[in-house]
Design a protein around this motif. Structure first.
Motif, mmCIF file in Angstrom:
data_model
loop_
_atom_site.group_PDB
_atom_site.id
_atom_site.type_symbol
_atom_site.label_atom_id
_atom_site.label_comp_id
_atom_site.label_asym_id
_atom_site.label_seq_id
_atom_site.Cartn_x
_atom_site.Cartn_y
_atom_site.Cartn_z
ATOM 1 N N MET A 1 16.082 60.271 -36.116
ATOM 2 C CA MET A 1 17.307 59.955 -36.807
ATOM 3 C C MET A 1 17.719 58.509 -36.519
ATOM 4 N N ALA A 2 17.584 58.095 -35.258
ATOM 5 C CA ALA A 2 17.948 56.728 -34.897
ATOM 6 C C ALA A 2 17.030 55.719 -35.581
ATOM 7 N N LEU A 3 15.752 56.058 -35.721
ATOM 8 C CA LEU A 3 14.813 55.174 -36.406
ATOM 9 C C LEU A 3 15.170 55.031 -37.879
ATOM 10 N N LEU A 4 15.603 56.098 -38.496
ATOM 11 C CA LEU A 4 16.020 56.061 -39.895
ATOM 12 C C LEU A 4 17.246 55.166 -40.072
ATOM 13 N N VAL A 5 18.215 55.268 -39.179
ATOM 14 C CA VAL A 5 19.406 54.413 -39.251
ATOM 15 C C VAL A 5 19.018 52.951 -39.031
ATOM 16 N N LEU A 6 18.128 52.703 -38.078
ATOM 17 C CA LEU A 6 17.693 51.333 -37.813
ATOM 18 C C LEU A 6 16.993 50.729 -39.024
ATOM 19 N N LEU A 7 16.079 51.464 -39.637
ATOM 20 C CA LEU A 7 15.349 50.939 -40.791
ATOM 21 C C LEU A 7 16.240 50.766 -42.016
ATOM 22 N N SER A 8 17.243 51.601 -42.171
ATOM 23 C CA SER A 8 18.107 51.480 -43.344
ATOM 24 C C SER A 8 19.135 50.356 -43.195
ATOM 25 N N THR A 9 19.406 49.905 -41.993
ATOM 26 C CA THR A 9 20.411 48.854 -41.801
ATOM 27 C C THR A 9 19.811 47.471 -41.563
ATOM 28 N N ILE A 10 18.493 47.350 -41.526
ATOM 29 C CA ILE A 10 17.884 46.044 -41.259
ATOM 30 C C ILE A 10 17.867 45.209 -42.537
ATOM 31 N N SER A 11 18.129 43.921 -42.400
ATOM 32 C CA SER A 11 18.101 42.982 -43.514
ATOM 33 C C SER A 11 17.056 41.913 -43.210
ATOM 34 N N PHE A 12 16.392 41.418 -44.259
ATOM 35 C CA PHE A 12 15.427 40.347 -44.053
ATOM 36 C C PHE A 12 15.330 39.487 -45.297
ATOM 37 N N THR A 13 14.761 38.295 -45.117
ATOM 38 C CA THR A 13 14.589 37.332 -46.193
ATOM 39 C C THR A 13 13.099 37.050 -46.370
ATOM 40 N N MET A 14 12.653 37.090 -47.618
ATOM 41 C CA MET A 14 11.261 36.782 -47.917
ATOM 42 C C MET A 14 11.239 35.473 -48.710
ATOM 43 N N GLU A 15 10.544 34.475 -48.187
ATOM 44 C CA GLU A 15 10.458 33.177 -48.836
ATOM 45 C C GLU A 15 9.074 33.006 -49.449
ATOM 46 N N LYS A 16 9.032 32.486 -50.676
ATOM 47 C CA LYS A 16 7.782 32.201 -51.366
ATOM 48 C C LYS A 16 7.792 30.730 -51.760
ATOM 49 N N HIS A 17 6.670 30.058 -51.544
ATOM 50 C CA HIS A 17 6.571 28.646 -51.911
ATOM 51 C C HIS A 17 5.457 28.500 -52.944
ATOM 52 N N PHE A 18 5.813 27.897 -54.071
ATOM 53 C CA PHE A 18 4.872 27.671 -55.163
ATOM 54 C C PHE A 18 4.644 26.177 -55.333
ATOM 55 N N CYS A 19 3.416 25.799 -55.624
ATOM 56 C CA CYS A 19 3.092 24.455 -56.082
ATOM 57 C C CYS A 19 2.563 24.623 -57.500
ATOM 58 N N GLY A 20 3.381 24.273 -58.474
ATOM 59 C CA GLY A 20 3.052 24.561 -59.860
ATOM 60 C C GLY A 20 3.256 26.047 -60.085
ATOM 61 N N ASP A 21 2.209 26.720 -60.558
ATOM 62 C CA ASP A 21 2.270 28.176 -60.739
ATOM 63 C C ASP A 21 1.480 28.928 -59.678
ATOM 64 N N VAL A 22 0.987 28.224 -58.671
ATOM 65 C CA VAL A 22 0.148 28.816 -57.633
ATOM 66 C C VAL A 22 1.001 29.113 -56.404
ATOM 67 N N LEU A 23 0.915 30.374 -55.932
ATOM 68 C CA LEU A 23 1.625 30.776 -54.712
ATOM 69 C C LEU A 23 0.890 30.212 -53.514
ATOM 70 N N ILE A 24 1.581 29.387 -52.730
ATOM 71 C CA ILE A 24 0.966 28.746 -51.564
ATOM 72 C C ILE A 24 1.206 29.556 -50.295
ATOM 73 N N ASP A 25 2.435 29.994 -50.078
ATOM 74 C CA ASP A 25 2.745 30.673 -48.822
ATOM 75 C C ASP A 25 3.869 31.669 -49.035
ATOM 76 N N THR A 26 3.785 32.770 -48.312
ATOM 77 C CA THR A 26 4.832 33.788 -48.292
ATOM 78 C C THR A 26 5.179 34.051 -46.832
ATOM 79 N N ALA A 27 6.464 34.126 -46.529
ATOM 80 C CA ALA A 27 6.870 34.335 -45.144
ATOM 81 C C ALA A 27 8.061 35.286 -45.090
ATOM 82 N N ILE A 28 8.021 36.140 -44.100
ATOM 83 C CA ILE A 28 9.134 37.051 -43.819
ATOM 84 C C ILE A 28 9.595 36.719 -42.407
ATOM 85 N N PHE A 29 10.888 36.595 -42.198
ATOM 86 C CA PHE A 29 11.506 36.270 -40.909
ATOM 87 C C PHE A 29 11.201 34.846 -40.436
#
Length: 123
Positions: A1-29
């Motif tokens: 139950m505690a794991l479910l509460v922890l996973l449902s309350t976590i927030s994160f940002t996913m950054e994507k970097h493109f050069c033109g139309d090509v995906l160069i890098d993806t990063a989380i945290f």
């Protein structure tokens, strides 16, 4: 139950970097690597700025958690919870210590083997 509460309350940002139309890098945290930082002599600074594009996707977790106290429950639910709690505690009640009357008794020393003496064998 505690794991479910922890996973449902976590927030994160996913950054994507493109050069033109090509995906160069993806990063989380962390910060995504940029191709605009690279020194390429053939591309001018103006061309670097126009080709680079960064996208940020924010995944927000649940912020409002409902906290219910025992007093918020109706009477039937309070009776059910208290009965369940009481019966659950009684499951783990210790057994009375058993008394072993011959715990310190040591048998007498055998001088001879009686079965061999009487020639009685179990076949």
């Amino acid at each position: 139950m505690a794991l479910l509460v922890l996973l449902s309350t976590i927030s994160f940002t996913m950054e994507k970097h493109f050069c033109g139309d090509v995906l160069i890098d993806t990063a989380i945290f962390s910060k995504a690597e940029s191709c605009c930082d690279l020194e390429i002599k053939a591309i001018t600074v103006a061309e670097k700025k126009s080709c680079c594009k960064e996208e940020m996707e924010v995944v927000k977790g649940q912020v409002n958690l409902k906290k219910v106290t025992f007093e918020d429950l109706n009477f039937d639910q309070q009776i059910f919870i208290s009965t369940l709690y009481y019966s659950y505690l009684n499951l783990f009640e210790g057994l009375p210590q058993q008394i072993i009357p011959h715990k310190d008794y040591s048998p007498p020393n055998l001088v001879t083997d009686i079965q061999v003496l009487d020639q009685v064998f179990i076949i």
